[in-house]
Scaffold this motif. Structure first.
Motif, PDB file in Angstrom:
ATOM      1  N   GLY A  11       9.821   6.399   5.564  1.00  0.00           N
ATOM      2  CA  GLY A  11       8.610   6.828   4.686  1.00  0.00           C
ATOM      3  C   GLY A  11       8.316   8.252   4.513  1.00  0.00           C
ATOM      4  O   GLY A  11       8.401   9.073   5.458  1.00  0.00           O
ATOM      5  N   ASP A  34      13.153   6.152   2.382  1.00  0.00           N
ATOM      6  CA  ASP A  34      11.882   5.428   1.851  1.00  0.00           C
ATOM      7  C   ASP A  34      12.398   4.422   0.960  1.00  0.00           C
ATOM      8  O   ASP A  34      13.239   4.353   0.472  1.00  0.00           O
ATOM      9  CB  ASP A  34      11.183   6.626   1.068  1.00  0.00           C
ATOM     10  CG  ASP A  34       9.885   6.106   0.675  1.00  0.00           C
ATOM     11  OD1 ASP A  34       9.567   4.957   0.529  1.00  0.00           O
ATOM     12  OD2 ASP A  34       8.699   6.968   0.924  1.00  0.00           O
ATOM     13  N   ASN A  36      10.418   3.145  -1.274  1.00  0.00           N
ATOM     14  CA  ASN A  36      10.111   3.361  -2.820  1.00  0.00           C
ATOM     15  C   ASN A  36      11.045   4.258  -3.332  1.00  0.00           C
ATOM     16  O   ASN A  36      11.894   4.794  -2.996  1.00  0.00           O
ATOM     17  CB  ASN A  36       8.637   4.118  -2.512  1.00  0.00           C
ATOM     18  CG  ASN A  36       7.593   3.130  -1.894  1.00  0.00           C
ATOM     19  OD1 ASN A  36       7.290   2.003  -2.385  1.00  0.00           O
ATOM     20  ND2 ASN A  36       6.970   3.700  -0.721  1.00  0.00           N
ATOM     21  N   SER A  41       4.908   8.081  -0.771  1.00  0.00           N
ATOM     22  CA  SER A  41       4.380   6.778  -0.185  1.00  0.00           C
ATOM     23  C   SER A  41       3.185   6.746  -0.469  1.00  0.00           C
ATOM     24  O   SER A  41       2.763   6.705  -1.636  1.00  0.00           O
ATOM     25  CB  SER A  41       4.810   7.002   1.352  1.00  0.00           C
ATOM     26  OG  SER A  41       4.502   5.395   1.773  1.00  0.00           O
ATOM     27  N   GLU A 294       6.192   5.130   9.209  1.00  0.00           N
ATOM     28  CA  GLU A 294       4.963   4.398   8.862  1.00  0.00           C
ATOM     29  C   GLU A 294       4.633   2.971   9.449  1.00  0.00           C
ATOM     30  O   GLU A 294       5.730   2.362   9.860  1.00  0.00           O
ATOM     31  CB  GLU A 294       4.671   4.487   7.368  1.00  0.00           C
ATOM     32  CG  GLU A 294       4.975   5.773   6.504  1.00  0.00           C
ATOM     33  CD  GLU A 294       4.720   5.509   5.164  1.00  0.00           C
ATOM     34  OE1 GLU A 294       4.991   4.386   4.600  1.00  0.00           O
ATOM     35  OE2 GLU A 294       4.986   6.453   4.411  1.00  0.00           O
TER      36      GLU A 294
END
Length: 454
Positions: A11, A34, A36, A41, A294
């Motif tokens: 994260g 990550d 994403n 994030s 996270e």
């Protein structure tokens, strides 16, 4: 990815990026992943297309809002205390400080509900928050005699030195509840409200039971921050808070940190001794004796517990928030007592002056801890203060905290970001995680001494 590292970080939120940057600069080999496709994030700053794709997939942004390059919209907006911990983190790392530009907030406000009279109804009104004894005397928040009482309290706190008993006035401030201290000054309830919620920045009335010493230090932080870099105690980075996370990511990369986006984590691997040995993504395995992550990466392995929900509404305006003196940026705190709630409501407003939106537009983000089955309705009093809203994007976030300190298995989990409009609580989490992972407290008063490979 298939290498051995000292630390694997999952994260790219601000908490994780700060720690990854510090660890890399101190000579640790860091892998930062990550799931994403963008950095930041939950603390990312998105352009228009990414914002609409996140909240309204398939919907194109209205043409009148302009180009993507003009927008950097925070998912979770938070301001920074000018003398607070985040600024100290940034100053601790010279390269991050050199790559960020800041603007002082135009104003910090608090909402109070005026008492109705024979010919009038009670109504909410916002007031500028005084940050010291002289501002207290000029404030519209209080009547004449109350101003003098408030000034007296602020003067006492301003002069307070924990190491100098002469400034304690014979009071046992490390044990005396704050409610007993303010009883000595005879302050009214509304005054106590704004001091506790808009100056000391507590999210509920818990501050009344906390030892005076702790509350006074928070008030002193506000006072020390006011006027340090401008009229407001709060700062905001040009181009949005996503730039802070990116700054610490660059710090990590400078010292050898490896970054990979769009990387789903299929498994956190635990060894025979019950300690983490790495992570798996598809057929790839990266190994490390420490994993920092996270909460969303460990929801299914019993490492976190829910702490509630936070509702946030991103509102695009074409005007400043009414009754703020046309402020290009401001914070409004609505204390719980003013609405009969258990938690405060926060409004953060920034604008084209900070290069986060096209010229003539403003971004106001309202947030609070969810208390009912109708989260959007809980923000109605905040919406009423904004005036006409062009576009609204609302999302409810589940929040979590770790169930243990991480030392048993070396999986260290950060806390979810709360509803507050400032970074102080998130920075406390960074300091706590650093201490747990390294076994030593981080001294922010000393500049970072990067590790140099011999």
């Amino acid at each position: 990815m298939e290498e051995v590292y000292d630390v694997i970080v999952l994260g790219t939120g601000l908490t994780e990026c700060i720690l990854a940057g510090l660890f890399s600069a101190q000579g640790r080999k860091v892998l930062h992943l990550d799931k994403n496709g963008f950095y930041g994030s939950f603390t990312a700053s998105l352009n228009l297309s990414n914002l609409y794709n996140s909240f309204c997939p398939g919907v194109e942004p209205p043409a009148h809002l302009g180009e993507n390059r003009d927008w950097n919209i925070d998912l979770i907006p938070k301001f920074t205390m000018a003398n607070g911990k985040l600024v100290k983190f940034i100053l601790h790392t010279e390269s991050v400080a050199n790559n960020l530009e800041w603007k002082s907030l135009d104003g910090s406000f608090v909402m109070q509900t005026s008492s109705g009279g024979i010919f009038s109804k009670s109504r909410p009104k916002i007031y500028k928050v005084p940050g010291n004894d002289s501002e207290a005397l000029k404030s519209d928040l209080m009547g004449l005699f109350e101003k003098k009482r408030c000034k007296k309290l602020f003067k006492f706190i301003q002069n307070y030195d924990p190491e100098n008993v002469e400034t304690h006035k014979g009071l046992q401030l490390r044990t005396l509840p704050f409610k007993d201290l303010i009883a000595n000054f005879g302050l009214e309830q509304n005054t106590i409200d704004f001091i506790g919620h808009a100056v000391a920045l507590y999210t509920s009335d818990e501050f009344l039971e906390i030892p005076s010493h702790e509350v006074m230090l928070k008030i002193k932080l506000y006072m020390d921050s006011a006027g340090l870099y401008g009229d407001s105690p709060f700062l905001y980075p040009v181009y949005g808070i996503g730039g802070i996370a990116e700054g610490f990511s660059r710090l990590s990369a400078i010292y050898g940190g490896t970054y990979m986006l769009n990387k789903e984590i299929d498994e956190i691997i635990i060894g025979e001794e019950g300690k983490v040995v790495g992570v798996r993504s598809g057929d790839e395995v990266a190994r490390a004796p420490i994993v920092l992550c996270e909460p969303t990466y460990v929801l299914n392995i019993g490492k976190v517990r829910p702490t509630g929900r936070v509702v946030r509404a991103i509102c695009i305006l074409n005007h400043p928030i009414p009754n703020t003196g046309d402020a290009a940026s401001c914070q409004i705190i609505i204390p719980q007592r003013q609405t009969g709630r258990h938690n405060d409501i926060y409004i953060s407003c920034v604008s084209y002056a900070h290069f986060v939106c096209a010229e003539g537009y403003y971004i106001a983000i309202c947030s609070t801890q969810v208390e009912t089955d109708s989260p959007e309705g809980e923000l109605q009093i905040a919406f009423d203060l904004l005036g006409q809203v062009l576009e609204t994007f609302i999302r409810v976030y589940d929040t979590y905290e770790p169930v243990d300190d991480g030392r048993a298995d070396n999986i260290f989990v950060s806390k979810s970001y709360d509803a507050t409009s400032h970074f102080e609580s998130a920075c406390e989490d960074v300091l706590d995680l650093y201490h747990r992972i390294t076994g030593e407290p981080l001294d922010l008063e000393q500049p970072l001494r990067p590790f140099i490979q011999q």
